[in-house]
Design a protein around this motif. Structure first.
Motif, PDB file in Angstrom:
ATOM      1  N   GLU A  30       0.826  -1.210   0.000  1.00  0.00           N
ATOM      2  CA  GLU A  30       0.000   0.000   0.000  1.00  0.00           C
ATOM      3  C   GLU A  30       0.858   1.257   0.000  1.00  0.00           C
ATOM      4  N   ARG A  31       2.004   1.179   0.650  1.00  0.00           N
ATOM      5  CA  ARG A  31       2.898   2.342   0.681  1.00  0.00           C
ATOM      6  C   ARG A  31       3.706   2.460  -0.611  1.00  0.00           C
ATOM      7  N   ARG A  32       4.147   1.349  -1.151  1.00  0.00           N
ATOM      8  CA  ARG A  32       5.077   1.377  -2.272  1.00  0.00           C
ATOM      9  C   ARG A  32       4.413   1.399  -3.640  1.00  0.00           C
ATOM     10  N   LEU A  33       3.198   0.884  -3.723  1.00  0.00           N
ATOM     11  CA  LEU A  33       2.519   0.810  -5.026  1.00  0.00           C
ATOM     12  C   LEU A  33       1.177   1.535  -4.946  1.00  0.00           C
ATOM     13  N   PRO A  34       1.191   2.858  -4.881  1.00  0.00           N
ATOM     14  CA  PRO A  34      -0.074   3.597  -4.728  1.00  0.00           C
ATOM     15  C   PRO A  34      -1.011   3.450  -5.909  1.00  0.00           C
ATOM     16  N   ASP A  35      -0.493   3.068  -7.072  1.00  0.00           N
ATOM     17  CA  ASP A  35      -1.340   2.964  -8.259  1.00  0.00           C
ATOM     18  C   ASP A  35      -1.719   1.524  -8.607  1.00  0.00           C
ATOM     19  N   LYS A  73      -7.317  -1.086   8.476  1.00  0.00           N
ATOM     20  CA  LYS A  73      -5.854  -1.126   8.465  1.00  0.00           C
ATOM     21  C   LYS A  73      -5.277  -1.239   7.061  1.00  0.00           C
ATOM     22  N   LEU A  74      -6.076  -1.735   6.113  1.00  0.00           N
ATOM     23  CA  LEU A  74      -5.628  -1.841   4.722  1.00  0.00           C
ATOM     24  C   LEU A  74      -6.659  -1.138   3.833  1.00  0.00           C
ATOM     25  N   PRO A  75      -6.738   0.173   3.899  1.00  0.00           N
ATOM     26  CA  PRO A  75      -7.814   0.896   3.206  1.00  0.00           C
ATOM     27  C   PRO A  75      -7.740   0.827   1.683  1.00  0.00           C
ATOM     28  N   ARG A  76      -6.553   0.583   1.120  1.00  0.00           N
ATOM     29  CA  ARG A  76      -6.407   0.548  -0.330  1.00  0.00           C
ATOM     30  C   ARG A  76      -6.540  -0.863  -0.903  1.00  0.00           C
ATOM     31  N   VAL A 327       9.307  -8.345   3.449  1.00  0.00           N
ATOM     32  CA  VAL A 327      10.287  -8.490   2.369  1.00  0.00           C
ATOM     33  C   VAL A 327       9.593  -8.870   1.065  1.00  0.00           C
ATOM     34  N   ALA A 328       8.561  -9.719   1.149  1.00  0.00           N
ATOM     35  CA  ALA A 328       7.815 -10.077  -0.055  1.00  0.00           C
ATOM     36  C   ALA A 328       7.191  -8.834  -0.679  1.00  0.00           C
ATOM     37  N   GLY A 329       6.633  -7.945   0.152  1.00  0.00           N
ATOM     38  CA  GLY A 329       6.057  -6.710  -0.365  1.00  0.00           C
ATOM     39  C   GLY A 329       7.097  -5.840  -1.060  1.00  0.00           C
ATOM     40  N   ILE A 330       8.264  -5.744  -0.443  1.00  0.00           N
ATOM     41  CA  ILE A 330       9.355  -4.961  -1.049  1.00  0.00           C
ATOM     42  C   ILE A 330       9.757  -5.544  -2.395  1.00  0.00           C
ATOM     43  N   VAL A 338       9.587  -0.537  -8.721  1.00  0.00           N
ATOM     44  CA  VAL A 338       9.619   0.395  -7.594  1.00  0.00           C
ATOM     45  C   VAL A 338      10.578  -0.127  -6.532  1.00  0.00           C
ATOM     46  N   GLY A 339      11.705   0.558  -6.354  1.00  0.00           N
ATOM     47  CA  GLY A 339      12.671   0.150  -5.346  1.00  0.00           C
ATOM     48  C   GLY A 339      13.533  -1.017  -5.796  1.00  0.00           C
ATOM     49  N   ARG A 340      14.365  -1.475  -4.877  1.00  0.00           N
ATOM     50  CA  ARG A 340      15.264  -2.591  -5.140  1.00  0.00           C
ATOM     51  C   ARG A 340      14.865  -3.780  -4.285  1.00  0.00           C
ATOM     52  N   ARG A 341      15.031  -4.967  -4.839  1.00  0.00           N
ATOM     53  CA  ARG A 341      14.643  -6.148  -4.085  1.00  0.00           C
ATOM     54  C   ARG A 341      15.637  -6.419  -2.963  1.00  0.00           C
ATOM     55  N   ARG A 342      15.164  -7.171  -1.967  1.00  0.00           N
ATOM     56  CA  ARG A 342      15.964  -7.433  -0.769  1.00  0.00           C
ATOM     57  C   ARG A 342      15.913  -8.925  -0.448  1.00  0.00           C
ATOM     58  N   ARG A 343      17.012  -9.494  -0.072  1.00  0.00           N
ATOM     59  CA  ARG A 343      17.012 -10.897   0.354  1.00  0.00           C
ATOM     60  C   ARG A 343      16.460 -10.981   1.772  1.00  0.00           C
TER      61      ARG A 343
END
Length: 442
Positions: A30-35, A73-76, A327-330, A338-343
């Motif tokens: 919800e924070r990283r993918l507003p669209d 808690k998850l409005p989008r 981490v899955a969301g990231i 959007v952003g870089r993946r993380r292990r």
């Protein structure tokens, strides 16, 4: 796919399950993918904070306070209330059936499988029919009501043998859940004014076998001091309506056997014919399913490499499910640019086991604690870890310390609705909740 679906341009991310992993994944998305079009598929409209279920069963917490509402808690996120019955990796669709039996097909651009685990049953006669499960709000409410009902029926009986059986409660499984449940159950019957017999059974050589002896030893002492019987290196060989037979040949007359032996991964992933480990879907260190870059998995259903213990996978705990969800969301967002993946890499920072009253055991930063200091650490951890309802839970705890518990039962949950026999098949709606196996801090 209807015309509306065909014409959409926003990427759709579908998350199966809203336990610890699914919920925290969606918070990140919800924070990283507003669209993006975010869809959660889950039979209930809440995320269940499973580690506090023993306190619900013990009457210390209001059941509503361990349920985190998705709507606020998850409005989008659009929540589809239903159980996923199939996943098509080729056409990129999932099939879900709602509580009224209606079938719905959803397509996706990214899929996160976080459907958690279901109760693990052993091939023991009578368990599925007579034992009581303990993995959902419904089961915890039922168990509390059942215990109080047995106490009242015992008072009405003129048969000493029947009174003894009705006031004897057997908990199978001395892990986190079983140990906390037997402690809270003893507190419940004490508040009800009954000197009930509680028995904890496990095949292991000690209580809380996954913890060090510096914690399992004090935990056992606390339980035994309260009069709880502990039967180790033995298990149940049969459960009937009126007794539990043990593998050592003894028989315990009882009308209550609570089954806390453990969980197994959601069987939803079995038809996918993808590589698994111990029934859990294999992922790489980025939580991506091999050969399927658009599919991710997290929580109890995923076999995630444990980078802190080479060659092993992360255990099925709330601690790992919550962090894997983030981490899955990231990484889902990174796959969409959007952003870089993380292990995924996380060191355990300790455990907390609440034993009711003023007692607990914990090892924050691997420093063993017991008694009041451990109790403070345990409750502080849960208040920090809970996504919502912190103030309500804190008020319940204060009231529990200052007043007697409300020992009434309403009979709102019928036994047929929480049958363990159902748990050994497809997951029940209330069972899809990651991280049931243990309250790990950190």
């Amino acid at each position: 796919m209807n015309s509306t679906d065909a014409g959409r341009r926003r990427p759709r991310v579908v998350v199966v399950g809203t336990g610890f992993a699914g919920y925290h994944c969606l918070r990140v998305l919800e924070r990283r993918l507003p669209d993006a079009d975010l869809v959660a598929v889950n039979p209930a409209d809440y995320m269940l904070y499973v580690p506090l279920l023993p306190e619900v069963a013990g009457g210390a917490l209001d059941p509503r306070h361990v349920a985190v509402p998705l709507r606020t808690k998850l409005p989008r996120t659009r929540t589809v209330l239903g159980s996923v019955t199939g996943i098509d990796l080729t056409d990129k669709t999932i099939t879900a059936v709602d509580v009224e039996g209606r079938r719905k097909v959803l397509d996706w651009d990214r899929l996160v499988i976080a459907s958690g685990s279901v109760t693990r049953l052993l091939s023991i006669p009578g368990v599925a029919k007579y034992a009581k499960g303990f993995k959902s709000i419904a089961e915890s409410i039922y168990l509390r009501d059942h215990v109080l009902r047995q106490l009242e029926l015992a008072e009405q009986s003129d048969d000493p043998a029947e009174r003894g059986a009705r006031t004897t409660f057997v908990v199978v499984g001395a892990g986190y859940t079983g140990t906390e449940l037997v402690a809270q159950g003893k507190e419940l019957t004490r508040h009800a004014g009954q000197d009930a017999r509680w028995v904890l059974i496990d095949m292991a050589k000690r209580v809380l076998p996954n913890l060090s002896e510096r914690l399992s030893g004090p935990a056992r002492q606390i339980l035994e001091k309260r009069g709880i019987e502990i039967r180790l290196e033995t298990s149940v060989s049969e459960v009937t309506r009126t007794c539990a037979r043990l593998t050592d040949g003894t028989e315990i007359p009882t009308r209550t056997v609570a089954w806390c032996v453990g969980v197994r991964p959601d069987p939803l992933v079995e038809p996918l014919n993808l590589p698994t480990t111990k029934g859990r879907l294999n992922t790489d260190r980025f939580l991506s399913v091999p050969d399927h870059p658009d599919v991710f998995a997290a929580g109890d259903v995923a076999a995630v490499p444990d980078l802190t213990r080479p060659g092993e996978i992360t255990p099925m705990t709330a601690q790992h499910a919550q962090r894997q969800g983030r981490v899955a969301g990231i990484n889902v967002a990174a796959s969409l640019g959007v952003g870089r993946r993380r292990r995924y890499k996380h060191h355990d920072l300790g455990f907390v086991v609440d034993l009711g009253g003023w007692e607990a055991v914990a090892n924050p930063l691997h420093v063993p604690l017991s008694g009041v200091p451990a109790k403070i650490v345990a409750r502080a951890y849960h208040l920090l870890a809970m996504p919502a309802n912190r103030l309500r839970v804190a008020f319940d705890w204060v009231a529990d310390l200052l007043t007697r518990r409300l020992v009434v039962h309403f009979g709102l949950v019928p036994e047929e609705g929480i049958s363990l026999a159902e748990a050994d098949g497809p997951a029940k709606p209330q069972d899809r909740a990651d991280g049931f196996a243990g309250s790990k801090a950190g």
